[in-house]
Design an enzyme around this catalytic site. Structure first.
Site, PDB file in Angstrom:
ATOM      1  N   ASN A   9      49.986  35.957  46.180  1.00 18.82           N
ATOM      2  CA  ASN A   9      50.053  35.782  44.726  1.00 18.82           C
ATOM      3  C   ASN A   9      50.938  36.897  44.169  1.00 18.82           C
ATOM      4  O   ASN A   9      50.498  38.031  44.042  1.00 18.82           O
ATOM      5  CB  ASN A   9      48.626  35.856  44.153  1.00 18.82           C
ATOM      6  CG  ASN A   9      48.599  35.833  42.639  1.00 18.82           C
ATOM      7  OD1 ASN A   9      49.609  35.552  41.988  1.00 18.82           O
ATOM      8  ND2 ASN A   9      47.438  36.116  42.063  1.00 18.82           N
ATOM      9  N   TRP A  10      52.175  36.532  43.844  1.00 18.22           N
ATOM     10  CA  TRP A  10      53.129  37.563  43.396  1.00 18.22           C
ATOM     11  C   TRP A  10      52.885  38.018  41.964  1.00 18.22           C
ATOM     12  O   TRP A  10      53.496  38.972  41.510  1.00 18.22           O
ATOM     13  CB  TRP A  10      54.560  37.034  43.536  1.00 18.22           C
ATOM     14  CG  TRP A  10      55.052  36.990  44.951  1.00 18.22           C
ATOM     15  CD1 TRP A  10      54.337  37.236  46.092  1.00 18.22           C
ATOM     16  CD2 TRP A  10      56.388  36.673  45.390  1.00 18.22           C
ATOM     17  NE1 TRP A  10      55.140  37.098  47.193  1.00 18.22           N
ATOM     18  CE2 TRP A  10      56.406  36.756  46.799  1.00 18.22           C
ATOM     19  CE3 TRP A  10      57.569  36.335  44.719  1.00 18.22           C
ATOM     20  CZ2 TRP A  10      57.562  36.512  47.540  1.00 18.22           C
ATOM     21  CZ3 TRP A  10      58.711  36.084  45.466  1.00 18.22           C
ATOM     22  CH2 TRP A  10      58.712  36.175  46.864  1.00 18.22           C
ATOM     23  N   LYS A  11      52.055  37.287  41.228  1.00 12.30           N
ATOM     24  CA  LYS A  11      51.800  37.602  39.811  1.00 12.30           C
ATOM     25  C   LYS A  11      53.138  37.729  39.077  1.00 12.30           C
ATOM     26  O   LYS A  11      54.087  37.018  39.417  1.00 12.30           O
ATOM     27  CB  LYS A  11      50.925  38.861  39.692  1.00 12.30           C
ATOM     28  CG  LYS A  11      49.672  38.759  40.569  1.00 12.30           C
ATOM     29  CD  LYS A  11      48.645  39.806  40.308  1.00 12.30           C
ATOM     30  CE  LYS A  11      47.474  39.592  41.259  1.00 12.30           C
ATOM     31  NZ  LYS A  11      46.384  40.528  41.020  1.00 12.30           N
ATOM     32  N   HIS A  97      42.224  32.145  38.127  1.00 11.96           N
ATOM     33  CA  HIS A  97      42.321  33.541  38.557  1.00 11.96           C
ATOM     34  C   HIS A  97      41.654  34.433  37.515  1.00 11.96           C
ATOM     35  O   HIS A  97      41.713  34.159  36.316  1.00 11.96           O
ATOM     36  CB  HIS A  97      43.801  33.928  38.731  1.00 11.96           C
ATOM     37  CG  HIS A  97      43.966  35.262  39.389  1.00 11.96           C
ATOM     38  ND1 HIS A  97      43.836  36.438  38.693  1.00 11.96           N
ATOM     39  CD2 HIS A  97      44.210  35.606  40.678  1.00 11.96           C
ATOM     40  CE1 HIS A  97      43.998  37.449  39.544  1.00 11.96           C
ATOM     41  NE2 HIS A  97      44.229  36.977  40.743  1.00 11.96           N
ATOM     42  N   GLU A  99      42.485  37.120  36.207  1.00  9.56           N
ATOM     43  CA  GLU A  99      43.376  37.609  35.135  1.00  9.56           C
ATOM     44  C   GLU A  99      43.569  36.535  34.064  1.00  9.56           C
ATOM     45  O   GLU A  99      43.718  36.849  32.880  1.00  9.56           O
ATOM     46  CB  GLU A  99      44.713  38.069  35.737  1.00  9.56           C
ATOM     47  CG  GLU A  99      44.550  39.409  36.451  1.00  9.56           C
ATOM     48  CD  GLU A  99      45.461  39.620  37.651  1.00  9.56           C
ATOM     49  OE1 GLU A  99      46.491  38.927  37.779  1.00  9.56           O
ATOM     50  OE2 GLU A  99      45.131  40.491  38.486  1.00  9.56           O
ATOM     51  N   GLU A 169      37.222  36.268  44.850  1.00 11.23           N
ATOM     52  CA  GLU A 169      37.911  37.513  44.511  1.00 11.23           C
ATOM     53  C   GLU A 169      37.038  38.338  43.569  1.00 11.23           C
ATOM     54  O   GLU A 169      37.065  38.122  42.348  1.00 11.23           O
ATOM     55  CB  GLU A 169      39.239  37.204  43.802  1.00 11.23           C
ATOM     56  CG  GLU A 169      40.193  36.379  44.612  1.00 11.23           C
ATOM     57  CD  GLU A 169      41.638  36.580  44.160  1.00 11.23           C
ATOM     58  OE1 GLU A 169      42.448  37.010  44.979  1.00 11.23           O
ATOM     59  OE2 GLU A 169      41.927  36.346  42.980  1.00 11.23           O
ATOM     60  N   GLY A 175      43.372  44.643  42.758  1.00 10.00           N
ATOM     61  CA  GLY A 175      44.340  45.651  42.353  1.00 10.00           C
ATOM     62  C   GLY A 175      43.767  47.058  42.228  1.00 10.00           C
ATOM     63  O   GLY A 175      44.416  47.948  41.685  1.00 10.00           O
ATOM     64  N   SER A 215      42.497  43.524  46.988  1.00  5.28           N
ATOM     65  CA  SER A 215      42.959  44.698  47.743  1.00  5.28           C
ATOM     66  C   SER A 215      42.965  44.482  49.257  1.00  5.28           C
ATOM     67  O   SER A 215      42.672  45.391  50.023  1.00  5.28           O
ATOM     68  CB  SER A 215      42.145  45.948  47.368  1.00  5.28           C
ATOM     69  OG  SER A 215      42.287  46.229  45.986  1.00  5.28           O
ATOM     70  N   GLY A 236      47.475  39.895  46.695  1.00  3.71           N
ATOM     71  CA  GLY A 236      48.326  40.271  45.563  1.00  3.71           C
ATOM     72  C   GLY A 236      49.355  41.305  45.993  1.00  3.71           C
ATOM     73  O   GLY A 236      50.373  40.987  46.610  1.00  3.71           O
ATOM     74  N   GLY A 237      49.081  42.568  45.703  1.00  7.94           N
ATOM     75  CA  GLY A 237      50.036  43.656  45.942  1.00  7.94           C
ATOM     76  C   GLY A 237      50.680  43.642  47.320  1.00  7.94           C
ATOM     77  O   GLY A 237      51.905  43.798  47.450  1.00  7.94           O
TER      78      GLY A 237
HETATM   79  P1  PGA Z   1      45.321  42.345  45.023  1.00  8.78           P
HETATM   80  O1  PGA Z   1      45.275  40.980  44.153  1.00  8.78           O
HETATM   81  O2  PGA Z   1      45.490  41.942  46.468  1.00  8.78           O
HETATM   82  O3  PGA Z   1      46.518  43.103  44.492  1.00  8.78           O
HETATM   83  O4  PGA Z   1      44.037  43.047  44.775  1.00  8.78           O
HETATM   84  C1  PGA Z   1      44.623  39.839  44.635  1.00  8.78           C
HETATM   85  C2  PGA Z   1      44.679  38.753  43.596  1.00  8.78           C
HETATM   86  O5  PGA Z   1      44.589  39.043  42.398  1.00  8.78           O
HETATM   87  O6  PGA Z   1      44.809  37.563  43.942  1.00  8.78           O
END
Ligand code: PGA
Length: 254
Positions: A9-11, A97, A99, A169, A175, A215, A236-237
């Site tokens: 997930n590149w956001k 998600h 967010e 998640e 994050g 994470s 994500g990251g």
């Molecule tokens: P993260 O994000 O790996 O940076 O914690 C995961 C996500 O939000 O899907």
């Protein structure tokens, strides 16, 4: 046997040129993906068409969208429908998600409508669930996730649910550099699978992929992905660079 899935997930990261370069590098390394592991990249929507043009079914690599709107078309400035995403080559769509839920006010009802509208055009859905820190601290995380799963998925029929991947998640792990322990992930994944079994039966529950997100990185992925009910990850990251994403993909080797 369930397949393993590692999804990036590149956001809201990467300019067009950075994104094209990053995807090209991943594509060049696709032969290194372990057998039976499906890799999905969720870039910003703008890049989906460019990426999907490169892909063949045999690549075990697909592209998806991070969000969609639930209406099919109309006066909804700035929104994108599932059919539009599909028309540019998206195969998957992330829905719900954390967010989107916390920053953009998406309720359980909105999430449910998005799940239905994506599945109606044959997009597969990655449905996200997970509790915030205060809910984990007062021990009501199972009830929280149960509510999210029931609201989003329990109106689907047996054919529709087969288009769903679930991603657990915990919000406190996204994050933050904090990861759920293997025990915390496994017990929640098992709980989610039991919920799916109660509604849709054990065959469907045994085949639904449940990903862990929050994470995830090359150090913790091997242990997390080895848990019996963890079928891969939503990353994500660590998905933004090949040097961290490829080791996470390799960690999903079964
Ligand atoms: P993260 O994000 O790996 O940076 O914690 C995961 C996500 O939000 O899907």
């Amino acid at each position: 046997m369930r397949k393993k899935i590692v999804a990036g997930n590149w956001k809201m990261h990467h300019s067009y040129h950075e994104a094209v370069a990053c995807f090209a590098t991943l594509y060049e390394h696709r032969e290194e993906f372990p057998a039976g592991v499906e890799v999905i990249v969720f870039p910003p929507d703008l890049y989906i068409r460019e990426f999907s043009k490169k892909l063949h079914l045999s690549d075990h690599l697909s592209v998806g969208a991070q969000n969609c709107f639930y209406q099919t078309e109309g006066a909804f400035t700035g929104e994108i429908s599932p059919a539009m995403l599909k028309s540019v080559g998206a195969k998957y769509c992330i829905v719900g998600h954390s967010e989107r839920r916390t920053l953009f006010g998406e309720t359980d009802e909105i999430v449910m409508k998005k799940v239905h509208s994506a599945i109606n055009v044959s997009l597969s859905v990655v449905l996200c669930c997970g509790e915030p820190l205060e809910v984990r601290e007062d021990q009501s995380h199972f009830a929280w996730v149960e509510r999210q799963i029931k609201a989003a998925l329990f109106d689907l029929d047996e054919e529709q649910i087969k288009k769903v991947i679930i991603a657990y998640e915990p919000v406190w792990a996204i994050g933050t550099g904090k990861t759920a322990s293997v025990e915390q992930a496994q017990e929640m994944h098992q709980f989610i699978r039991t919920l799916v079994a109660e509604k849709f039966g054990t065959d469907i529950a045994d085949s639904v992929c449940i990903l862990y997100g929050g994470s995830c990185n090359p150090e913790n992925a091997p242990l997390l992905f080895a848990a019996p009910d963890v079928d891969g990850g939503l990353i994500g990251g660590a998905s933004l660079k090949l040097s961290t994403f490829l080791p996470v993909i390799k960690a999903a080797r079964s």
